[in-house]
Design a protein around this motif. Structure first.
Motif, PDB file in Angstrom:
ATOM      1  N   LEU A 140       0.826  -1.219   0.000  1.00 15.60           N
ATOM      2  CA  LEU A 140       0.000   0.000   0.000  1.00 15.60           C
ATOM      3  C   LEU A 140       0.856   1.263   0.000  1.00 15.60           C
ATOM      4  N   ALA A 141       2.118   1.117   0.377  1.00 14.40           N
ATOM      5  CA  ALA A 141       3.017   2.275   0.387  1.00 14.40           C
ATOM      6  C   ALA A 141       3.504   2.644  -1.008  1.00 14.40           C
ATOM      7  N   PHE A 142       3.073   1.908  -2.016  1.00 15.47           N
ATOM      8  CA  PHE A 142       3.560   2.124  -3.381  1.00 15.47           C
ATOM      9  C   PHE A 142       2.866   3.319  -4.022  1.00 15.47           C
ATOM     10  N   GLY A 143       3.690   4.227  -4.558  1.00 16.11           N
ATOM     11  CA  GLY A 143       3.200   5.287  -5.428  1.00 16.11           C
ATOM     12  C   GLY A 143       3.576   4.961  -6.862  1.00 16.11           C
ATOM     13  N   PRO A 144       3.392   5.921  -7.793  1.00  8.14           N
ATOM     14  CA  PRO A 144       3.748   5.657  -9.189  1.00  8.14           C
ATOM     15  C   PRO A 144       5.196   5.203  -9.394  1.00  8.14           C
ATOM     16  N   PRO A 145       6.206   5.805  -8.717  1.00 13.72           N
ATOM     17  CA  PRO A 145       7.581   5.324  -8.928  1.00 13.72           C
ATOM     18  C   PRO A 145       7.766   3.877  -8.489  1.00 13.72           C
ATOM     19  N   GLU A 146       7.209   3.530  -7.317  1.00 14.38           N
ATOM     20  CA  GLU A 146       7.340   2.150  -6.840  1.00 14.38           C
ATOM     21  C   GLU A 146       6.588   1.180  -7.747  1.00 14.38           C
ATOM     22  N   THR A 147       5.428   1.624  -8.242  1.00 13.05           N
ATOM     23  CA  THR A 147       4.654   0.764  -9.140  1.00 13.05           C
ATOM     24  C   THR A 147       5.420   0.485 -10.433  1.00 13.05           C
ATOM     25  N   PHE A 148       6.015   1.523 -11.018  1.00 14.48           N
ATOM     26  CA  PHE A 148       6.793   1.310 -12.238  1.00 14.48           C
ATOM     27  C   PHE A 148       7.986   0.398 -11.970  1.00 14.48           C
ATOM     28  N   ALA A 149       8.679   0.633 -10.862  1.00 14.63           N
ATOM     29  CA  ALA A 149       9.837  -0.209 -10.538  1.00 14.63           C
ATOM     30  C   ALA A 149       9.416  -1.660 -10.355  1.00 14.63           C
ATOM     31  N   LEU A 150       8.246  -1.877  -9.748  1.00 11.78           N
ATOM     32  CA  LEU A 150       7.754  -3.233  -9.552  1.00 11.78           C
ATOM     33  C   LEU A 150       7.421  -3.888 -10.890  1.00 11.78           C
ATOM     34  N   MET A 151       6.772  -3.142 -11.784  1.00 15.86           N
ATOM     35  CA  MET A 151       6.483  -3.678 -13.114  1.00 15.86           C
ATOM     36  C   MET A 151       7.777  -3.995 -13.865  1.00 15.86           C
ATOM     37  N   LEU A 152       8.789  -3.166 -13.667  1.00 18.70           N
ATOM     38  CA  LEU A 152      10.077  -3.408 -14.316  1.00 18.70           C
ATOM     39  C   LEU A 152      10.706  -4.696 -13.799  1.00 18.70           C
ATOM     40  N   VAL A 153      10.588  -4.928 -12.505  1.00 14.86           N
ATOM     41  CA  VAL A 153      11.085  -6.185 -11.933  1.00 14.86           C
ATOM     42  C   VAL A 153      10.338  -7.374 -12.526  1.00 14.86           C
ATOM     43  N   GLY A 154       9.010  -7.240 -12.617  1.00 15.59           N
ATOM     44  CA  GLY A 154       8.219  -8.325 -13.185  1.00 15.59           C
ATOM     45  C   GLY A 154       8.626  -8.654 -14.605  1.00 15.59           C
ATOM     46  N   LEU A 155       8.851  -7.641 -15.408  1.00 15.79           N
ATOM     47  CA  LEU A 155       9.238  -7.861 -16.806  1.00 15.79           C
ATOM     48  C   LEU A 155      10.621  -8.483 -16.910  1.00 15.79           C
ATOM     49  N   THR A 156      11.583  -7.944 -16.174  1.00 15.79           N
ATOM     50  CA  THR A 156      12.952  -8.423 -16.328  1.00 15.79           C
ATOM     51  C   THR A 156      13.152  -9.814 -15.747  1.00 15.79           C
ATOM     52  N   THR A 157      12.555 -10.095 -14.591  1.00 13.57           N
ATOM     53  CA  THR A 157      12.747 -11.417 -14.010  1.00 13.57           C
ATOM     54  C   THR A 157      12.021 -12.485 -14.805  1.00 13.57           C
ATOM     55  N   VAL A 158      10.839 -12.167 -15.321  1.00 12.49           N
ATOM     56  CA  VAL A 158      10.117 -13.158 -16.119  1.00 12.49           C
ATOM     57  C   VAL A 158      10.878 -13.454 -17.402  1.00 12.49           C
ATOM     58  N   THR A 159      11.396 -12.433 -18.046  1.00  9.50           N
ATOM     59  CA  THR A 159      12.140 -12.688 -19.270  1.00  9.50           C
ATOM     60  C   THR A 159      13.452 -13.401 -18.972  1.00  9.50           C
ATOM     61  N   LEU A 160      13.996 -13.202 -17.793  1.00  9.01           N
ATOM     62  CA  LEU A 160      15.212 -13.921 -17.424  1.00  9.01           C
ATOM     63  C   LEU A 160      14.957 -15.408 -17.295  1.00  9.01           C
ATOM     64  N   LEU A 161      13.777 -15.778 -16.784  1.00 10.26           N
ATOM     65  CA  LEU A 161      13.511 -17.174 -16.468  1.00 10.26           C
ATOM     66  C   LEU A 161      12.639 -17.878 -17.489  1.00 10.26           C
ATOM     67  N   ALA A 162      12.065 -17.162 -18.463  1.00  8.52           N
ATOM     68  CA  ALA A 162      11.044 -17.767 -19.310  1.00  8.52           C
ATOM     69  C   ALA A 162      11.599 -18.579 -20.462  1.00  8.52           C
TER      70      ALA A 162
END
Length: 506
Positions: A140-162
Motif C-alpha cells: 500500500l506504500a507504493f506510489g507511481p515510482p514504486e509501481t513502475f519499478a515493480l512492473m520493471l522487476v516483473g518484466l525483467t525477471t520473467v524474461t530472465l527465467l522464461a
C-alpha cells in the motif's frame, strides 16, 4: 478475528451451488486438458476464458484457478503412461513415473502424484492465505515510482527465467511492449500506431493474442510433433492407485520438501511450476540415501516434483493478487482476464474486493479436495482420453480458438488477430522465442507506462525519482541485476571456452 472473518466470508462465497459447480468443472476440464499432450495450462486457461465472460468475476476466476490446479495433475497421466508430458511441469515426472509404469506400478505412481498434489496444494493455499494480506498491506506504500519499478522487476525477471535464450526472450518482451503501445495514449489520449484502422484505436486486445499464441500456436506445433506413444496397460481401479505403506514412508519427506520448495519458487515472478519441479527433483536426489534408484522407478522422483508443481501453481497467485505481477505464464493470462473484468490486481484488491479474493482462496481448498477425488476415481476415463487421435483433437481445439476469439466482441477482426498470432506463436516456438514474455509485456506494458508517465509528471528530478525513493531504488536495482545476470553468465562461459581452447580467442 479479522482473519477468521475473511475466511468465513470466502467460504460463504465459494460454497454457493454455482461456484461449487465451477470448481468441479474447472478441475475436471483441467485434468482432461493437462492429459492431452501439447495443450498445457496456459492454453487451457486461454481457450476457456471466453466461457467466463457472462459469469460473475468471482465464479470465473474460481473456474480458471481450479482448471490451473487440474492441469498440474493432468500432465502426470501422459508422463507416466506414455512417457510424454502433457505440459512442461510434468517433464521430470517422466523420469521415474514411466519407469514405475513399466514395472507394473503405474497405479501407485498416479496415486502418489494425486495425494502429493492434494497435500501440497492445500498447504500452498494456507500459505497463500497467510502471506498475501501481509504483502498487500506492505505494498500500500507504493506510489507511481514504486509501481513502475515493480512492473520493471516483473518484466525483467520473467524474461530472465522464461526461455533458454535471454536475448530471444528480451526480444519477445520488447515486441510485446510495442504491441501494448498501439491505440490511444494513456495520458494524452492521442492515437498511436493505429495506421488509420478503426479497430486498432482501442489497442491490441489481450484475449485474441493469448488464444492465438497459446492455443492455435501450440496446436500447430503439436500437429507437427504428434506421435502415438505406447500406452502402458494396467489396472487403474481405486485399490490399484492407492500407494502402500512403504510408498508413504519413502515419500513423506519428499512431499514436504517439494511443497516448501515449490511454494517458495512459485512466488518468484517468472519462476513458475516447471523450474520448481526440476529443483525439487534435484534436491530429492541429492538428499536420498539411494540416489542410484532415481531414473529407475523411485517413487520419491514422482512425489517431489508433483508436490512442487501444485505448490508453485498456488504460490504464483501471491504476486498476481498482491502486486499485479504474474508468477507464471498461466497467471499472466489470468491477470489479463481480471483486467478485462474491470478488477485491478494489486494492493487495494484485498480492501475493495474482499469477496472476490477470499472467495478465490476458499475455493482453492474445495478445488484440492475435488482434485483428489476426481484424479483417483476417474483415472480410467482419463486413460481412455489418451487414445483419442490427435487428428481428431486438433480441429476441435481450433474450433474452440475461433469461437473464443469471436465471442470477445462478436467481431471477425478478433478472429483475424487470433489467426495471425497463432502463426506467430508457432514460429516463436520453432525459433525458441518466448510467447509468455510477449503476453506478459502486453499485460504489464500499459500499467508500467502509466506509472512511469505519472512519476515523471510529479517529479522535478526526471528519471532520478526512481532512485530517490528507497523502495523504488531497491526494485530498480533488482531489475538491473536481472538484466545483468545473463550477460555475466554469457561472458563467463565465453571466457571459459576460450581458456579451454574450445573456441578460438579473437
Amino acid at each position: 478475528m479479522d482473519f477468521l472473518g475473511n475466511l468465513a466470508l470466502g467460504f460463504s462465497v465459494a460454497l454457493t451451488p454455482f461456484n461449487l459447480l465451477m470448481a468441479v468443472a474447472g478441475v475436471l476440464l483441467g485434468i482432461l486438458i493437462g492429459a492431452l499432450p501439447g495443450v498445457g495450462p496456459p492454453s487451457g486457461v486461454a481457450l476457456l476464458m471466453p466461457l467466463t465472460f457472462g459469469m460473475d468475476p468471482t465464479s470465473g476466476i474460481i473456474m480458471l484457478a481450479a482448471l490451473y490446479a487440474g492441469t498440474m495433475y493432468g500432465g502426470t497421466i501422459t508422463a507416466v503412461l506414455i512417457n510424454t508430458p502433457g505440459e512442461s511441469a510434468s517433464v521430470v515426472t517422466c523420469l521415474d513415473g514411466h519407469q514405475m509404469a513399466l514395472q507394473g506400478r503405474a497405479g501407485p505412481a498416479l496415486g502418489m502424484a494425486a495425494f502429493g498434489s492434494f497435500i501440497a496444494g492445500t498447504i500452498g493455499v494456507v500459505l497463500l492465505m497467510l502471506v498475501s494480506p501481509a504483502l498487500a498491506r506492505w505494498s500500500l506504500a507504493f506510489g507511481p515510482p514504486e509501481t513502475f519499478a515493480l512492473m520493471l522487476v516483473g518484466l525483467t525477471t520473467v524474461t530472465l527465467l522464461a526461455g533458454d535464450s535471454p536475448v530471444k526472450t528480451y526480444i519477445s518482451m520488447v515486441f510485446g511492449l510495442m504491441l501494448a503501445m498501439v491505440g490511444f495514449d494513456v495520458i494524452s489520449g492521442d492515437a498511436r500506431f493505429a495506421f488509420g484502422i478503426p479497430e486498432m484505436m482501442d489497442g491490441i486486445d489481450f484475449l485474441p493474442v493469448a488464444i492465438g499464441l497459446f492455443g492455435l500456436g501450440e496446436v500447430l506445433a503439436g500437429a507437427e510433433m504428434a506421435k502415438s506413444g505406447a500406452l502402458v496397460q494396467g489396472r487403474y481401479g481405486l485399490r490399484d492407485v492407492l500407494p502402500n505403506a512403504q510408498d508413504w514412508v519413502r515419500s513423506r519427506w519428499a512431499i514436504a520438501r517439494g511443497t516448501a520448495l515449490g511454494f517458495a519458487v512459485g512466488i518468484l515472478p517468472g519462476a513458475g511450476p516447471t523450474i520448481a519441479t526440476f529443483m525439487a527433483y534435484t534436491l530429492e536426489k541429492k538428499v536420498s540415501k539411494h540416489p542410484e534408484e532415481f531414473g529407475r522407478g523411485a517413487i520419491e522422483g514422482v512425489a517431489a516434483p508433483e508436490s512442487a508443481n501444485n505448490a508453485a501453481a498456488t504460490g504464483a497467485m501471491v504476486p498476481m493478487l498482491t502486486l499485479g505481477i504474474p508468477g507464471s505464464a498461466t497467471t499472466a493470462i489470468m491477470l489479463g482476464g481480471l483486467m478485462m473484468w474491470g478488477l485491478r490486481p494489486g494492493p487495494l484488491l484485498f480492501e475493495k474486493n474482499p469477496q472476490f479474493v477470499w472467495g478465490l482462496i476458499a475455493s482453492q481448498y474445495i478445488a484440492n479436495i475435488m482434485l483428489l477425488v476426481l484424479s483417483t476415481a476417474f483415472i480410467p476415463l482419463f486413460v481412455r482420453a489418451l487414445r483419442v487421435p490427435y487428428a481428431v483433437l486438433m480441429p476441435i481445439i481450433i474450433a474452440l480458438c475461433v469461437t473464443g476469439a469471436y465471442s470477445l466482441k462478436n467481431s471477425t477482426w478478433d478472429v483475424g488477430q487470433m489467426l495471425v498470432f497463432g502463426v506467430l506463436g508457432y514460429a516463436m516456438k520453432k525459433l525458441g522465442y518466448s510467447p509468455a514474455a510477449l503476453v506478459l509485456a502486453l499485460v504489464l506494458g500499459p500499467l508500467a507506462e502509466r506509472a512511469l508517465r505519472q512519476s515523471l509528471i510529479i517529479s522535478d528530478a526526471g528519471i532520478g525519482i526512481l532512485f530517490m525513493r528507497p523502495i523504488s531504488a531497491v526494485l530498480v536495482m533488482a531489475a538491473l541485476a536481472a538484466v545483468l545476470v545473463p550477460v555475466v553468465r554469457w561472458a563467463w562461459a565465453a571466457r571459459r571456452r576460450r581458456a579451454t581452447g574450445s573456441v578460438p580467442a579473437r
